[in-house]
Design an enzyme around this catalytic site. Structure first.
Site, mmCIF file in Angstrom:
data_model
loop_
_atom_site.group_PDB
_atom_site.id
_atom_site.type_symbol
_atom_site.label_atom_id
_atom_site.label_comp_id
_atom_site.label_asym_id
_atom_site.label_seq_id
_atom_site.Cartn_x
_atom_site.Cartn_y
_atom_site.Cartn_z
ATOM 1 N N GLY A 1 0.678 -1.286 -0.134
ATOM 2 C CA GLY A 1 0.146 0.054 0.063
ATOM 3 C C GLY A 1 0.733 1.192 0.232
ATOM 4 O O GLY A 1 2.004 1.292 0.501
ATOM 5 N N ARG B 1 1.242 -5.868 -4.922
ATOM 6 C CA ARG B 1 1.405 -6.798 -3.853
ATOM 7 C C ARG B 1 1.715 -8.240 -4.178
ATOM 8 O O ARG B 1 1.487 -8.929 -3.280
ATOM 9 C CB ARG B 1 -0.385 -6.746 -3.163
ATOM 10 C CG ARG B 1 -0.494 -5.194 -2.591
ATOM 11 C CD ARG B 1 -1.946 -5.553 -1.774
ATOM 12 N NE ARG B 1 -2.329 -4.200 -1.199
ATOM 13 C CZ ARG B 1 -1.817 -3.844 0.028
ATOM 14 N NH1 ARG B 1 -1.074 -4.292 0.649
ATOM 15 N NH2 ARG B 1 -2.413 -2.376 0.369
ATOM 16 N N ASP C 1 5.732 -7.549 5.312
ATOM 17 C CA ASP C 1 5.612 -8.610 4.478
ATOM 18 C C ASP C 1 6.415 -8.237 3.338
ATOM 19 O O ASP C 1 7.258 -9.230 2.837
ATOM 20 C CB ASP C 1 4.025 -8.880 3.973
ATOM 21 C CG ASP C 1 3.203 -9.533 4.935
ATOM 22 O OD1 ASP C 1 3.740 -10.191 5.629
ATOM 23 O OD2 ASP C 1 1.894 -9.225 4.808
ATOM 24 N N LYS D 1 8.485 0.588 5.225
ATOM 25 C CA LYS D 1 7.157 1.614 4.905
ATOM 26 C C LYS D 1 6.138 1.029 5.538
ATOM 27 O O LYS D 1 5.589 -0.241 5.524
ATOM 28 C CB LYS D 1 7.164 1.909 3.284
ATOM 29 C CG LYS D 1 6.056 2.337 3.049
ATOM 30 C CD LYS D 1 5.202 1.500 1.976
ATOM 31 C CE LYS D 1 4.519 0.352 2.598
ATOM 32 N NZ LYS D 1 3.702 -0.169 1.627
ATOM 33 N N THR D 2 5.060 1.875 6.129
ATOM 34 C CA THR D 2 3.778 1.410 6.346
ATOM 35 C C THR D 2 3.181 2.583 7.281
ATOM 36 O O THR D 2 3.648 3.132 8.279
ATOM 37 C CB THR D 2 3.480 0.209 6.962
ATOM 38 O OG1 THR D 2 2.248 -0.020 7.302
ATOM 39 C CG2 THR D 2 4.369 -0.031 8.371
ATOM 40 N N ASP E 1 0.578 2.314 8.804
ATOM 41 C CA ASP E 1 0.064 1.571 10.147
ATOM 42 C C ASP E 1 0.802 1.783 11.351
ATOM 43 O O ASP E 1 0.409 1.622 12.460
ATOM 44 C CB ASP E 1 -0.040 0.062 9.878
ATOM 45 C CG ASP E 1 -1.595 -0.057 8.952
ATOM 46 O OD1 ASP E 1 -2.215 0.924 8.707
ATOM 47 O OD2 ASP E 1 -1.884 -1.183 8.502
ATOM 48 N N LYS F 1 -24.589 18.596 18.616
ATOM 49 C CA LYS F 1 -25.963 17.791 18.567
ATOM 50 C C LYS F 1 -25.491 16.340 17.901
ATOM 51 O O LYS F 1 -26.471 15.662 17.580
ATOM 52 C CB LYS F 1 -26.777 18.308 17.784
ATOM 53 C CG LYS F 1 -26.494 18.697 16.205
ATOM 54 C CD LYS F 1 -27.797 19.426 15.613
ATOM 55 C CE LYS F 1 -27.458 19.700 14.180
ATOM 56 N NZ LYS F 1 -28.602 20.324 13.310
ATOM 57 N N ARG G 1 -2.943 8.116 2.733
ATOM 58 C CA ARG G 1 -1.889 7.377 2.318
ATOM 59 C C ARG G 1 -0.910 7.926 1.054
ATOM 60 O O ARG G 1 0.106 7.803 0.790
ATOM 61 C CB ARG G 1 -2.539 6.104 1.618
ATOM 62 C CG ARG G 1 -3.491 5.210 2.332
ATOM 63 C CD ARG G 1 -3.507 3.619 1.864
ATOM 64 N NE ARG G 1 -3.878 3.610 0.677
ATOM 65 C CZ ARG G 1 -3.930 2.417 0.184
ATOM 66 N NH1 ARG G 1 -3.598 1.523 0.739
ATOM 67 N NH2 ARG G 1 -4.459 2.276 -1.306
#
Length: 553
Positions: A81, A145, A176, A202-203, A205, A242, A428
């Site tokens: 990603g 991927r 991965d 890299k990520t 996350d 609200k 991203r």
């Protein structure tokens, strides 16, 4: 192509390198550290990586460059990603390569690892690289991927490298992708190809980090982007007074993004998946926890608030995880019969009757939309696509049920109007922050230094990141140091261990110490947009997570 003023200004930004890398390539030498071993399963990992296991950590220092002079033809791959800053890894790699020898060549394989296998590539030049400096996205060559894991794939990769005279491959990816880099490096070494393989962390996350890797690139920009949006929602929430806003953010395996956004914006509630798992919290308990905040604020006349939910939290709820496993098993055995049913009512009965009592009870309390997402949205392997489950709607609905019950009992008097948001793709490919622009450029520049000194199976490492770039430390670690064995698709596989939120770590402890106050009071903070120009204290600011983790270092 039309170019905005900001894009023009970002092209002209000069990323900051670690102080040592600014000395000039001819004045950079290697300092070797201790030999390494994997984080677990040492014997098994060593057996699988006999040529690349146990190598030493290294750092680069000021001194005479002793790297052998030779023409370098380097291939680069963007894998997985997107994450802000990937273009700067490529440009840093390119600049270091050309600074060493203008005859050196950088080849970009298109569309991820498949580009290497299909020999689909572009040869970079100054004009092409200059279009992408300091910009977001992976569109410089695209990503993919495809996993590099079979003997046949490795043979093809080696032949493509031989065809182009490639001396090294740089794989820019997450856990991965860098696991695949380690396996490819081992193959290249075992077969005497002379091709080195280097990884870059890299990520967005944030789960590719450890004692050596302070942060994966893209996390800084993505969380700042999400935090700006959440801060905007908080401001609107505090203005309209609200709505209860349920905001899901990326992070399937770990809650680093959710935690960082909470530290930046101070919402009323933020769920942390790792805590849910540690406490074995049920859906009902989580709903009660959120409802407690709604009720407490309503008692003060505040029928509004903000809840942050990590993308993968439902997998950490034991009863929900068990339900997913049962549905997966049921449909794996009876998929054809299930798919033959023409309407949802029949499919619902099929699922309900096929589950054991406890799982059926959990299934019954879910909103029909969530039930359908569990049963109808399957991946190619027939499993639930957890990332597609609208957990923000799941929890807002469960909270609504709790509040109705409390209202009937007389303990809750208020109005509850939920709104739902999911922030994922918005972060991203954002323009990288100055931090990510600097960090990524340094990772790429540093990757070439690892190549020039002959290292193979190493991850580009730039550390001490909470300090100014002048004080960053460049070097590398063997990828095998980060690996352990895990069960994947019925087999034991060597993989890089994911870093989950440390419930004893400083970032979580700060959040834990303040969340009770945040849950009742309106303590919102508004980070605003990422700043690229101005004082360093604003423009080069790193994440709260990293600042808290390194406060005592």
């Amino acid at each position: 192509m039309n170019i905005t003023p900001l894009q023009t200004a970002r092209y002209e930004y000069t990323p900051k390198l670690p102080g040592m890398l600014r000395n000039g390539i001819s004045e950079i030498c290697v300092k070797e550290g201790a030999e390494t071993q994997s984080v677990a399963d040492q014997d098994k990992i060593k057996a699988l990586f006999p040529n690349t296991y146990g190598k030493r950590e290294i750092t680069f220092e000021k001194g005479t460059n002793s790297a052998p002079a030779k023409k370098q033809v380097v291939g680069v791959i963007l894998s997985g990603g997107q994450a802000p800053g990937g273009h700067n890894v490529v440009s840093g790699l390119y600049d270091a390569l050309k600074a060493t020898d203008p005859e050196n060549v950088l080849i970009g394989f298109k569309g991820g690892p498949s580009g290497l296998l299909e020999d689909d590539y572009i040869i970079f030049d100054d004009a092409y690289i200059d279009q992408y400096r300091n910009t977001g996205g992976f569109d410089i060559i695209g990503s993919g991927r495809t996993k590099l894991e079979t003997e046949e794939q490795f043979e093809i990769a080696a032949k493509v490298c031989e065809k182009h005279g490639i001396t090294a491959i740089v794989i820019i990816g997450g856990d991965d992708s860098n696991t695949n880099a380690a396996v490819l490096a081992e193959y290249m070494a075992a077969h005497g190809t002379g091709v080195q393989v280097i990884g870059c962390p890299k990520t967005i996350d944030g789960d590719l980090k450890n004692e050596d890797i302070d942060a994966s690139f893209g996390f800084d920009t993505a969380t700042k982007t999400y935090s700006e949006l959440i801060g905007n929602i908080e401001r609107d929430c505090n203005s309209a007074k609200k709505y209860w806003h349920f905001v899901k953010v990326m992070g399937r395996s770990a809650s680093h993004v959710a935690l960082e956004c909470a530290l930046e914006t101070q919402p009323n509630v933020c769920l942390i998946s790792e805590e849910v798992a540690a406490k074995k919290q049920s859906l009902s308990e989580i709903a009660d926890y959120i409802a407690d905040s709604v009720e407490a604020r309503a008692a003060l006349g505040m029928n509004y608030g903000v809840v942050i939910i990590p993308e993968g939290v439902v997998e950490f709820v034991p009863e929900f995880s068990a339900l997913i496993a049962e549905i997966n098993e049921l449909l794996a055995k009876n998929g054809e019969a299930f798919n033959a049913l023409k309407n949802w009512a029949d499919k619902h009965s099929f699922i309900t009757n096929g589950l054991r009592e406890k799982a059926a009870d959990v299934f019954s309390v879910l909103d029909p939309t969530i039930q359908q997402q569990l049963c109808l949205d399957r991946d190619p392997h027939g499993n639930v696509q957890v990332s597609l489950i609208e957990s923000e709607k799941l929890f807002s609905a469960l909270v609504g049920v709790k509040l109705k019950k409390r209202a009937a009992e007389g303990s809750y008097i208020g109005k509850y109007n939920p709104q739902h948001h999911f922030f994922g793709y918005e972060g991203r490919c954002a323009f990288p922050s100055n931090f990510d622009a600097d960090y990524c450029y340094s990772l790429g520049y540093n990757a070439f230094m690892l190549i020039s000194y002959g290292f193979n199976g190493y991850l580009s490492k730039v550390s001490n990141l909470s300090k100014p770039a002048e004080e960053w430390v460049a070097g590398g670690i063997p990828i095998t140091k980060m690996m352990n064995m895990e069960r994947r698709h019925g087999e034991d596989k060597p993989v890089i261990r994911k870093a989950l939120v440390d419930l004893e770590g400083a970032p979580f402890k700060y959040f834990e110490a303040h969340r009770e106050q945040w849950s009742v009071e309106t303590c919102y903070t508004f980070p605003g947009a990422i700043q690229y120009f101005g004082p360093s204290s604003v423009c080069d600011l790193t994440t709260r997570t990293l600042a808290l983790e390194q406060a005592d270092k």
